[in-house]
Scaffold this motif. Structure first.
Motif, PDB file in Angstrom:
ATOM      1  N   UNK A   1       2.468  -1.547 -14.481  1.00  0.00           N
ATOM      2  CA  UNK A   1       1.160  -1.519 -14.998  1.00  0.00           C
ATOM      3  C   UNK A   1       1.067  -1.078 -16.567  1.00  0.00           C
ATOM      4  N   UNK A   2       1.841  -0.167 -17.093  1.00  0.00           N
ATOM      5  CA  UNK A   2       1.881   0.070 -18.470  1.00  0.00           C
ATOM      6  C   UNK A   2       2.228  -1.086 -19.390  1.00  0.00           C
ATOM      7  N   UNK A   3       2.931  -1.950 -18.969  1.00  0.00           N
ATOM      8  CA  UNK A   3       3.374  -3.043 -19.744  1.00  0.00           C
ATOM      9  C   UNK A   3       2.320  -3.896 -19.783  1.00  0.00           C
ATOM     10  N   UNK A   4       1.434  -3.995 -18.533  1.00  0.00           N
ATOM     11  CA  UNK A   4       0.217  -5.119 -18.801  1.00  0.00           C
ATOM     12  C   UNK A   4      -0.945  -4.407 -19.695  1.00  0.00           C
TER      13      UNK A   4
ATOM     14  N   UNK B   1      -1.004  -0.683  -3.142  1.00  0.00           N
ATOM     15  CA  UNK B   1      -1.040  -1.660  -2.080  1.00  0.00           C
ATOM     16  C   UNK B   1       0.156  -1.268  -1.038  1.00  0.00           C
ATOM     17  N   UNK B   2      -0.128  -1.738   0.195  1.00  0.00           N
ATOM     18  CA  UNK B   2       0.833  -1.684   1.114  1.00  0.00           C
ATOM     19  C   UNK B   2       1.593  -3.214   0.989  1.00  0.00           C
ATOM     20  N   UNK B   3       3.005  -3.335   0.954  1.00  0.00           N
ATOM     21  CA  UNK B   3       3.678  -4.597   1.399  1.00  0.00           C
ATOM     22  C   UNK B   3       4.419  -4.613   2.594  1.00  0.00           C
ATOM     23  N   UNK B   4       3.891  -5.715   3.377  1.00  0.00           N
ATOM     24  CA  UNK B   4       4.474  -5.962   4.765  1.00  0.00           C
ATOM     25  C   UNK B   4       5.002  -7.300   4.602  1.00  0.00           C
TER      26      UNK B   4
ATOM     27  N   UNK C   1       6.614  -1.175   2.374  1.00  0.00           N
ATOM     28  CA  UNK C   1       6.710  -0.449   1.183  1.00  0.00           C
ATOM     29  C   UNK C   1       5.463  -0.422   0.292  1.00  0.00           C
ATOM     30  N   UNK C   2       5.375   0.694  -0.695  1.00  0.00           N
ATOM     31  CA  UNK C   2       4.257   0.553  -1.536  1.00  0.00           C
ATOM     32  C   UNK C   2       4.498   0.037  -3.002  1.00  0.00           C
ATOM     33  N   UNK C   3       3.583  -0.695  -3.462  1.00  0.00           N
ATOM     34  CA  UNK C   3       3.577  -1.156  -4.876  1.00  0.00           C
ATOM     35  C   UNK C   3       2.200  -0.762  -5.583  1.00  0.00           C
ATOM     36  N   UNK C   4       2.556  -0.562  -6.997  1.00  0.00           N
ATOM     37  CA  UNK C   4       1.148  -0.522  -7.625  1.00  0.00           C
ATOM     38  C   UNK C   4       0.301  -1.823  -7.804  1.00  0.00           C
ATOM     39  N   UNK C   5      -0.762  -1.693  -7.820  1.00  0.00           N
ATOM     40  CA  UNK C   5      -1.730  -2.900  -7.959  1.00  0.00           C
ATOM     41  C   UNK C   5      -1.224  -3.701  -9.394  1.00  0.00           C
TER      42      UNK C   5
ATOM     43  N   UNK D   1       0.120  -8.202   0.699  1.00  0.00           N
ATOM     44  CA  UNK D   1      -0.348  -7.085   0.039  1.00  0.00           C
ATOM     45  C   UNK D   1      -1.548  -6.510   0.262  1.00  0.00           C
ATOM     46  N   UNK D   2      -1.682  -5.622   0.890  1.00  0.00           N
ATOM     47  CA  UNK D   2      -2.932  -4.715   1.884  1.00  0.00           C
ATOM     48  C   UNK D   2      -3.248  -3.700   0.836  1.00  0.00           C
ATOM     49  N   UNK D   3      -4.533  -3.465   0.458  1.00  0.00           N
ATOM     50  CA  UNK D   3      -5.362  -2.554  -0.148  1.00  0.00           C
ATOM     51  C   UNK D   3      -5.215  -1.398   0.659  1.00  0.00           C
ATOM     52  N   UNK D   4      -5.078  -0.145   0.215  1.00  0.00           N
ATOM     53  CA  UNK D   4      -5.039   0.981   0.734  1.00  0.00           C
ATOM     54  C   UNK D   4      -6.198   1.705   0.378  1.00  0.00           C
TER      55      UNK D   4
END
Length: 308
Positions: free
Chosen positions: A99-102, A165-168, A240-244, A258-261
């Protein structure tokens, strides 16, 4: 070589008289004579022939004049390269897919004439050291200690709350969920081999796991972000978790979700760090942009106590 003496030599060569060179440089004629004499002694040659009408360049003086001018131009280029506003702003973004790069890209789109030098440092300790030493101008980091405990002269401001986000994979029991609560993830295997002890992101996920009774596994070698989605896609158990704002790309056949938490939404707290005595005008513009663009923290968001 004394560049003041070189500057005096060039001024005297252009003026043809030591007295006129003294006026140009706002020094005394005696100072001009001393500088020229010191330069001649250092070079081991006579640069001027003194005459009643002024000073004439010798053969050696004529030979020395072009490189002397180049020396002064090099001096100006060297000074300009570090003059505030003339060099690129050097910013650490942790990783170019995060995200910081964005955030930095958004700033550059809003200020397309600014020059940026983007780097990626490993953890907050390295980033703080680089900011303090002047190796970089600023860094995006999660600040795990109170601001009052940062090294003297280092300032920080929150700039972005990034939802998780949860990634499955498609076979995971939660793959069809529109959203999940953090407490619903208790008992599920969350796999994050990139968590390294002592880093700020590991501190965040340790607190997240403790707050909601989660088990986050770090077993196995970390081969980077590319193999992780493939492993998740093939597993009915791992998530796993990833940042939005994390930019991960995978083939459509992976079928990843990619599932919102939410309720509450865990947010990763990005801050900007910089040295308080850094005068670079682009740094001021960056801080202003980030603070103005940051929305208020959403009601119901969760973040560790150290980020509040």
């Amino acid at each position: 070589m004394d560049l003041d003496a070189v500057r005096t030599f060039v001024a005297a060569a252009d003026a043809g008289r030591f007295q006129d060179a003294a006026v140009t440089l706002s020094i005394t004629q005696q100072a001009v004579s001393k500088r020229i004499a010191a330069l001649e002694k250092e070079l081991g040659v006579r640069l001027f022939t003194r005459t009643p009408r002024g000073a004439r360049l010798t053969v050696d003086g004529h030979a020395f004049l072009p490189p002397a001018r180049e020396l002064l131009r090099a001096e100006e280029r060297a000074a300009a390269s570090v003059r505030p506003g003339r060099r690129a702003l050097r910013v650490d973004v942790i990783g170019r897919r995060l995200a910081p790069a964005a955030l930095l890209r958004d700033f550059h789109r809003a200020h397309p004439d600014t020059e940026l030098d983007v780097v990626t440092l490993f953890d907050a300790a390295a980033a703080v050291d680089a900011v303090r030493s002047g190796t970089i101008d600023a860094s995006f980091r999660a600040v795990t200690v109170p601001a009052r405990r940062l090294p003297d002269g280092i300032e920080t401001v929150p700039v972005h709350d990034e939802p998780l986000l949860l990634v499955t994979g498609p076979a995971h029991v939660l793959a069809g969920a529109r959203a999940v609560r953090p407490d619903q993830l208790a008992g599920h295997r969350i796999w994050m081999p990139e968590l390294v002890p002592g880093t700020e992101w590991t501190a965040f996920y340790d607190d997240l796991a403790a707050a909601f009774g989660l088990t986050i596994e770090t077993t196995g070698p970390d081969f980077g972000t590319e193999p992780l989605p493939e492993t998740i896609a093939q597993s009915p158990n791992l998530a796993s978790f990833v940042g939005e704002g994390t930019r991960l790309f995978w083939p459509p056949e992976h079928g990843l979700r990619r599932i919102p938490v939410g309720n509450p939404t865990p947010v990763y707290p990005h801050s900007l760090l910089w040295r308080s005595d850094n005068p670079h005008p682009t740094l001021t513009a960056l801080r202003t942009h980030l603070v103005a663009a940051r929305p208020a923290r959403a009601a119901g968001a969760w973040t560790p106590k150290w980020a509040e």
